[in-house]
Design a protein around this motif. Structure first.
Motif, short mmCIF file in Angstrom:
data_model
loop_
_atom_site.label_atom_id
_atom_site.label_comp_id
_atom_site.label_asym_id
_atom_site.label_seq_id
_atom_site.Cartn_x
_atom_site.Cartn_y
_atom_site.Cartn_z
N GLN A 1 0.13 2.94 13.21
CA GLN A 1 0.06 2.89 11.86
C GLN A 1 1.62 2.73 11.18
OE1 GLN A 1 -2.00 6.31 10.57
NE2 GLN A 1 -3.91 5.71 11.27
N LEU A 2 1.21 1.83 9.94
CA LEU A 2 2.42 1.72 9.41
C LEU A 2 2.66 3.19 8.58
CD1 LEU A 2 4.59 -0.13 8.31
CD2 LEU A 2 3.05 -1.13 6.54
N VAL A 3 3.80 3.66 8.49
CA VAL A 3 3.95 4.90 8.03
C VAL A 3 5.29 5.17 7.16
CG1 VAL A 3 2.70 6.30 9.70
CG2 VAL A 3 5.42 5.86 9.94
N SER A 4 5.90 4.12 7.29
CA SER A 4 7.24 3.99 6.34
C SER A 4 7.76 2.51 6.17
CB SER A 4 8.51 4.81 6.99
OG SER A 4 9.49 4.97 6.06
N PRO B 1 3.83 10.72 2.92
CA PRO B 1 4.22 12.02 2.86
C PRO B 1 3.95 12.89 4.16
CG PRO B 1 3.02 11.60 0.65
CD PRO B 1 2.96 10.27 1.91
N ASP B 2 2.93 12.68 4.85
CA ASP B 2 2.72 13.48 6.11
C ASP B 2 3.73 13.27 7.23
OD1 ASP B 2 1.23 11.06 6.34
OD2 ASP B 2 0.11 11.89 7.94
N CYS B 3 4.65 12.22 7.10
CA CYS B 3 5.50 11.86 7.98
C CYS B 3 6.92 11.93 7.67
CB CYS B 3 5.19 10.33 8.19
SG CYS B 3 3.64 9.86 9.11
N GLN C 1 10.60 14.16 9.39
CA GLN C 1 10.41 13.88 10.96
C GLN C 1 11.42 12.75 11.47
OE1 GLN C 1 6.29 13.79 11.91
NE2 GLN C 1 5.64 14.53 9.94
N GLY C 2 12.41 12.09 10.69
CA GLY C 2 13.29 11.22 11.19
C GLY C 2 12.70 9.98 11.24
N ILE C 3 11.76 9.65 10.77
CA ILE C 3 11.05 8.05 10.76
C ILE C 3 11.67 7.34 9.60
CG2 ILE C 3 9.01 6.89 10.23
CD1 ILE C 3 7.26 9.22 11.51
N GLY C 4 11.85 7.89 8.47
CA GLY C 4 12.50 7.27 7.42
C GLY C 4 14.10 7.08 7.82
N SER C 5 14.71 8.09 8.26
CA SER C 5 16.01 7.95 8.64
C SER C 5 16.12 6.56 9.68
CB SER C 5 16.51 9.32 9.29
OG SER C 5 16.57 10.31 8.49
N LYS C 6 15.32 6.71 10.70
CA LYS C 6 15.31 5.51 11.63
C LYS C 6 15.31 4.18 11.08
CE LYS C 6 13.75 4.12 16.13
NZ LYS C 6 12.87 4.54 17.28
N LEU C 7 14.45 4.11 9.95
CA LEU C 7 14.14 2.80 9.35
C LEU C 7 15.46 2.62 8.41
CD1 LEU C 7 12.25 0.46 8.77
CD2 LEU C 7 11.15 1.98 6.96
N THR D 1 0.81 -1.23 -0.12
CA THR D 1 -0.05 -0.04 0.10
C THR D 1 0.85 1.10 -0.11
OG1 THR D 1 -1.82 -1.12 1.14
CG2 THR D 1 -1.83 1.30 1.23
N LEU D 2 1.73 1.53 0.85
CA LEU D 2 2.76 2.48 0.87
C LEU D 2 3.75 2.67 -0.42
CD1 LEU D 2 3.92 3.14 4.55
CD2 LEU D 2 2.57 4.59 3.06
N ARG D 3 4.11 1.37 -0.82
CA ARG D 3 4.80 1.48 -2.05
C ARG D 3 4.34 2.21 -3.13
NH1 ARG D 3 7.30 -4.47 -3.30
NH2 ARG D 3 8.88 -4.55 -1.54
N HIS D 4 2.82 1.69 -3.23
CA HIS D 4 1.91 2.29 -4.25
C HIS D 4 1.58 3.68 -4.11
CE1 HIS D 4 -1.96 2.57 -6.51
NE2 HIS D 4 -0.96 2.28 -7.59
N GLN D 5 1.18 4.02 -3.09
CA GLN D 5 0.62 5.47 -2.69
C GLN D 5 1.81 6.46 -2.91
OE1 GLN D 5 -0.96 5.11 1.27
NE2 GLN D 5 -2.99 4.74 0.60
N VAL D 6 2.92 6.26 -2.22
CA VAL D 6 4.04 7.21 -2.24
C VAL D 6 4.99 7.14 -3.41
CG1 VAL D 6 6.09 7.59 -1.12
CG2 VAL D 6 4.27 6.95 0.36
#
Length: 143
Positions: free
Chosen positions: A50-53, A73-75, A78-84, A17-22
């Protein structure tokens, strides 16, 4: 915010879902599936339940590749993707990978440089989107 984020293994299907949306919202949902998804290590960042990344990691011998890295996009910022991404890189190193690479959208070059990845080779295009291969050695922990 990133200290409120939990990273956990997820299934390939949970990334779709996220792959497709983003990444490719203009394409069909099947477009974002990879032929070797069943061989990957998939991780998700959870925030407020919620799964955000999401990120998918593929290890081949001592080389790892991450693909389909997408943050809602709204996340972003904020450091979330960096942590992942740090988690995926550390995981790859712990599994014996000595090098990691990705095909990065050119617009994200500065983000990946912050993690020590450097461009290799020439830009190329998927549709109208410019990409570049970026890579780094994994002997040292990711900052």
């Amino acid at each position: 915010m990133s200290n409120q984020v939990q990273i956990r293994p997820i299934t390939a299907a949970e990334t779709y879902t996220l792959r497709h949306q983003v990444l490719w919202p203009q394409e069909t949902p099947d477009y974002i599936k990879l032929n070797n998804d069943d061989q990957g290590h998939h991780f998700g960042a959870m925030y407020n339940g919620q799964l955000v990344s999401v990120i998918s990691l593929f290890i081949d011998g001592n080389v790892a590749r991450f693909r389909k890295f997408a943050t809602r996009p709204d996340c972003q910022g904020q450091g979330i993707g960096s942590k992942l991404l740090r988690h995926a890189m550390d995981y790859a190193r712990d599994k014996g990978a000595q090098r990691i690479w990705c095909d990065a959208r050119a617009v994200n070059e500065a983000f990946y440089r912050a993690f020590g990845l450097e461009p290799e080779g020439n830009r190329f295009y998927r549709g109208t989107i410019p990409y570049m291969r970026m890579a780094r050695d994994l002997q040292e922990p990711v900052l």
